[in-house]
Scaffold this active site. Structure first.
Site, PDB file in Angstrom:
ATOM      1  N   GLU A 273      65.708  17.693  58.231  1.00 43.52           N
ATOM      2  CA  GLU A 273      66.502  18.263  59.479  1.00 43.52           C
ATOM      3  C   GLU A 273      65.874  19.630  59.631  1.00 43.52           C
ATOM      4  OE1 GLU A 273      68.493  17.167  61.394  1.00 43.52           O
ATOM      5  OE2 GLU A 273      68.995  15.264  60.423  1.00 43.52           O
TER       6      GLU A 273
ATOM      7  N   ASP B  11      73.085  18.619  68.272  1.00 45.42           N
ATOM      8  CA  ASP B  11      71.940  19.467  68.718  1.00 45.42           C
ATOM      9  C   ASP B  11      71.799  19.176  70.154  1.00 45.42           C
ATOM     10  OD1 ASP B  11      71.326  16.580  68.968  1.00 45.42           O
ATOM     11  OD2 ASP B  11      69.462  16.544  67.756  1.00 45.42           O
TER      12      ASP B  11
ATOM     13  N   TYR C 176      74.732  23.374  62.932  1.00 45.06           N
ATOM     14  CA  TYR C 176      73.742  21.914  63.012  1.00 45.06           C
ATOM     15  C   TYR C 176      73.412  21.167  61.824  1.00 45.06           C
ATOM     16  CZ  TYR C 176      70.921  18.129  63.757  1.00 45.06           C
ATOM     17  OH  TYR C 176      70.090  17.064  63.455  1.00 45.06           O
TER      18      TYR C 176
END
Ligand code: SF4
Length: 357
Positions: free
Chosen positions: A44, A145, A127
């Site tokens: 991520e 996102d 996020y």
């Protein structure tokens, strides 16, 4: 009526078709195999600001160099930044390591088990915390996102600026309200996957392949390209710089950037602000080296950062003598390639040091 109440009813019906589509159509990606907290977290962070296809080789190499949080915490900084070289946004790598060190020192090497715990780590925002917690830990938290914002904005034909922090917060609440508590990771990934592969940015969403077209207001009004609404970006500042490629006994001069700010801690070729001619450049270098012979002009290059563009010109010189107090580090071509982390802004000049980039 508040934002969530106004829109949740329109979005509840997307959950089932979206999950069914994701089960059948999702891409096989390395971080989706064995989605442990470490693997999901690293992926991520890498995927912020970087395309999936570009991330895959970096991700696999990173995992082989730093297979667990302990190895990441202990990595020498140059080795870490070298593994990140070319991905850009190097503060991501430094924060990843700071967080790894906190996990090892504060938590005895165990990952946080709550959303708030993840959010407390350096470089982890709402996020990323949502993505790791939902995908790796199965916690029912949203992960919103840019892809998710775009999908929601089109589904709802939303007339608000998705770049506004207040709108993002409301969209996150909305995502939380419709999140299926038994499959949060799949649902979050499905929304992101739809945005990345079907509900594409710009004028080209693939609505004919979209499992949600029957629930999409923008599609039914045939005005998909109008959404999402965003306020225009400020133009990037242009900064001219002059690069000095200095060769001394087969080695090239490098200098380390400061520990804070743009490209912090990376190595780069010496350079100066502005577009300098050969005489101005030689005058600037005279305190540190004696130049031998006339220079070659380097091919100009442009490098684009998020808010800034470097317009680079430069000169290549042979150095006859290095003077006392010279701050440069001298590196062989193979060290430029394998050892020193050098920002990709300087890639156009590396091949002139007999380096492939
Ligand atoms: Fe996006 Fe088109 Fe699907 Fe609407 S129908 S969500 S615009 S891809």
């Amino acid at each position: 009526m508040d934002f969530v109440e106004a829109h949740a009813a329109a979005l509840f019906p997307i959950c089932r078709p979206l999950l069914d589509w994701y089960a059948a159509a999702h891409r096989q990606l390395p971080w989706r195999e064995a989605p442990t907290p470490y693997r999901v977290w690293v992926s991520e962070i890498m995927l912020q600001q970087t395309r999936v296809q570009a991330v895959i080789p970096y991700y696999e190499r990173f995992l082989s160099l730093f297979p667990d949080v302990g190895a990441l915490a202990e990595a020498p900084q140059d080795r870490l930044l070298k593994a990140w070289e070319g991905l850009g946004y190097y503060s991501r790598a430094r924060n990843l390591q700071k967080a790894a060190q906190q996990i090892c020192q504060r938590l005895g090497g165990r990952f946080p088990e709550t959303y708030e715990g993840w959010l407390s780590l350096p470089g982890v925002g709402p996020y990323t915390a949502g993505a790791v917690c939902s995908i790796a830990l199965g916690l029912p938290v949203p992960a919103v996102d840019g892809n998710v914002l775009r999908v929601f904005a089109r589904l709802l034909a939303l007339e608000e600026d998705i770049g506004a922090p207040a709108v993002k917060r409301e969209m996150t609440r909305l995502a939380a309200a419709i999140l299926p508590a038994d499959r949060p990771g799949e649902f979050n990934q499905a929304l992101m996957e739809l945005g990345a592969t079907v509900c594409l940015p710009g004028k080209t969403p693939l609505c004919g392949s979209c499992p949600l077209s029957g629930h999409c207001r923008a599609f039914s009004d045939q005005n998909q390209a109008l959404f999402p609404l965003k306020s225009p970006k400020k133009p990037r500042k242009i900064q001219p710089i002059t690069v000095f490629l200095l060769s001394y006994q087969g080695q090239f001069a490098l200098i380390r950037r400061p520990d804070t700010g743009l490209l912090a801690g990376l190595w780069e070729f010496p350079h100066a602000d502005g577009t300098l001619d050969a005489a101005q450049s030689a005058a600037l270098l005279a305190d540190w080296v004696r130049l031998a012979g006339p220079p070659d002009r380097l091919e100009p290059a442009v490098h684009i950062f998020t808010h800034l563009q470097w317009h680079m010109t430069g000169w290549k010189w042979d150095v006859g003598e290095v003077l006392p107090g010279c701050p440069f580090q001298w590196a062989l071509p193979r060290q430029l390639q394998n050892q020193y982390p050098i920002p990709s802004a300087f890639s156009p000049f590396l091949f002139q040091c007999n380096c492939e980039k």
